[in-house]
Write an enzyme that holds these catalytic residues in place. Structure first.
Site, short mmCIF file in Angstrom:
data_model
loop_
_atom_site.label_atom_id
_atom_site.label_comp_id
_atom_site.label_asym_id
_atom_site.label_seq_id
_atom_site.Cartn_x
_atom_site.Cartn_y
_atom_site.Cartn_z
N GLY A 109 38.98 56.57 84.11
CA GLY A 109 38.59 57.78 83.39
C GLY A 109 37.18 57.65 82.83
O GLY A 109 36.72 56.54 82.55
N THR A 129 37.18 51.90 77.45
CA THR A 129 38.34 52.78 77.24
C THR A 129 38.20 53.46 75.89
O THR A 129 37.86 52.80 74.90
CB THR A 129 39.69 52.03 77.28
N ILE A 130 38.47 54.76 75.86
CA ILE A 130 38.45 55.42 74.54
C ILE A 130 39.64 54.95 73.72
O ILE A 130 39.62 55.02 72.50
CB ILE A 130 38.46 56.97 74.63
N ASP A 131 40.70 54.46 74.39
CA ASP A 131 41.92 54.07 73.68
C ASP A 131 41.73 52.81 72.83
O ASP A 131 42.53 52.53 71.94
CB ASP A 131 43.07 53.83 74.66
N ARG A 175 52.74 74.54 64.17
CA ARG A 175 51.95 74.74 65.39
C ARG A 175 51.49 73.40 65.93
O ARG A 175 51.26 72.46 65.17
CB ARG A 175 50.71 75.60 65.11
N LEU A 232 39.05 66.83 75.38
CA LEU A 232 37.93 67.04 74.45
C LEU A 232 37.50 65.69 73.88
O LEU A 232 36.33 65.45 73.59
CB LEU A 232 38.37 67.93 73.27
N GLN A 233 38.50 64.79 73.73
CA GLN A 233 38.20 63.48 73.14
C GLN A 233 37.37 62.59 74.06
O GLN A 233 36.78 61.61 73.64
CB GLN A 233 39.52 62.74 72.82
O1 F6P Z 1 43.13 55.67 79.11
C1 F6P Z 1 42.29 56.66 78.71
C2 F6P Z 1 42.95 57.99 78.78
O2 F6P Z 1 42.03 58.87 78.21
C3 F6P Z 1 44.32 58.07 78.13
O3 F6P Z 1 44.28 58.12 76.75
C4 F6P Z 1 44.91 59.27 78.79
O4 F6P Z 1 46.32 59.22 78.82
C5 F6P Z 1 44.37 59.19 80.18
O5 F6P Z 1 43.17 58.45 80.10
C6 F6P Z 1 44.13 60.53 80.80
O6 F6P Z 1 43.74 60.37 82.11
P1 F6P Z 1 43.36 61.57 83.10
O7 F6P Z 1 41.92 61.87 82.87
O8 F6P Z 1 43.62 61.02 84.44
O9 F6P Z 1 44.23 62.73 82.74
#
Ligand code: F6P
Length: 356
Positions: A10, A136-138, A274, A281-282
């Site tokens: 990603g 990784t953003i995670d 809601r 966006l993140q």
């Molecule tokens: O691992 C990074 C991440 O942004 C996850 O947080 C998320 O589940 C995944 O990638 C989303 O991936 P894709 O862009 O394939 O939907």
């Protein structure tokens, strides 16, 4: 000396800063840089690449995404589902070796997350001179204290919470904000603390919806008629279920837990609720200054490792210092939030409910 660089998996704010760092440092050492397009796929014949000179990277630090393109679906994908590893076909490794030989590339810098670093390790074990850069953003890679992209993702969550707070207060509603974080709740926890969430639900802490509802009712009784909940996409429901969408490439696409929780909370509390999913966006938009600097530092360090022929190593950030570890040490080890750790302690101390 000629080096190659590719981004894989990603995209992530700060990737272009890494490229900028690589090209700048390489040019100072008299090295040429070849950028492969669309991840590892660019290595396969006919190779898809571009020569990157310093003038090509002017002004790219502030750009989100990656000028090289990326993919998480490829002939090189090494991960299936969340755990199973798939062997990369021998033919693909042979073609990679040929491309690098034809282009006279003596080091390949792979910028990627856990899955892509698994591929990098596979290539290194097959004799290809690889250097890894964690992405990784995670923020869930064990072998580095922080990855670029995380700070930008947290900023996005904080901005969203600030906006959603005013509408939640106006309508006296509960607002459930679903954020990214497949295996770890770092984005949810940091975003939740900085953005003033009242409840944060993460994969590492088993939560109970009755307790979440009790927290909302207690707030209500004290005159707080709105509540902000942040939930990580990878958090499991109390019955143990992960909420998934579909398969994407080699992994399962998460998403939807925010809506499910919003429905259940509404039933349990009678409050209008809601859900808002922040999703990609993140990952999009300009990197924060921290991510630009971290990315550039990672890129410069990767070139130093390549120049020193320290193949099979990955750039790593520890105690404000950029050093390196073996790629082997880095892959397949997820860094989870410690439920007893200082950040969780901070969240609890400032009154955030973690649903347990
Ligand atoms: O691992 C990074 C991440 O942004 C996850 O947080 C998320 O589940 C995944 O990638 C989303 O991936 P894709 O862009 O394939 O939907």
């Amino acid at each position: 000396m000629r080096i190659g660089i590719l981004n894989s998996g990603g995209d992530c704010p700060g990737l272009n800063a890494v490229i900028h760092g690589v090209v700048g440092a390489a040019s100072k050492l008299g090295m040429e840089v070849i950028g492969f397009r669309d991840g590892f796929e660019g290595l396969l014949p006919p190779a898809d690449y571009v020569q990157l000179d310093p003038e090509d990277t002017v002004g790219i630090m502030k750009l989100g995404g990656t000028i090289l393109g990326t993919t998480n679906k490829s002939h090189f994908a090494s991960r299936l589902g969340t755990d199973d590893l798939k062997e990369i076909a021998e033919q693909v490794v042979t073609l990679t070796r040929e491309t690098l030989r034809e282009l006279d590339i003596c080091a390949l810098i792979v910028v990627g997350g856990d899955g892509s670093l698994g591929t990098a390790l596979h290539l290194y074990n097959a004799g290809i001179p690889v250097i890894g850069v964690p992405k990784t953003i995670d923020n869930d890679l064990q072998a580095t204290a922080m990855t670029f992209g995380f700070d930008s993702a947290v900023s996005c969550v904080v901005d969203a919470l600030d906006r959603l707070h005013t509408t939640a207060v106006s309508h006296k509603r509960v607002m459930v904000v679903e954020v990214m974080g497949r295996s770890a709740g770092w984005i949810a926890l940091w975003g939740g603390i900085a953005g003033g969430a009242n409840i944060v639900l993460i994969p590492e802490i088993e939560f109970n919806l009755e307790k979440v509802a009790a927290c909302i009712k207690e707030r209500e009784s004290k005159g707080n008629h709105s509540t902000m909940i942040v939930v990580a996409e990878g958090a499991s429901l109390p019955d143990g279920d992960l909420i998934t969408k579909d398969e994407c490439g080699n992994s399962v696409r998460l998403g939807g837990i925010g809506e499910v929780i919003a429905d259940r909370i509404s039933t349990l509390t009678g409050k209008e609720t809601r859900a808002c999913t922040l999703g990609h966006l993140q990952r999009g938009g300009e990197p924060t200054s921290l991510d630009r600097i971290l990315g550039a530092r990672f890129g410069v360090k990767a070139v130093e490792l390549a120049h020193g022929k320290r193949f099979g190593r990955m750039v790593s950030y520890q105690s404000y210092y950029v050093s390196s570890v073996t790629i082997e040490e880095a892959v397949d080890k997820v860094r989870k939030v410690d439920p007893e750790g200082q950040v969780v302690h901070t969240a609890r101390a400032i009154g955030i409910c973690l649903g347990d």
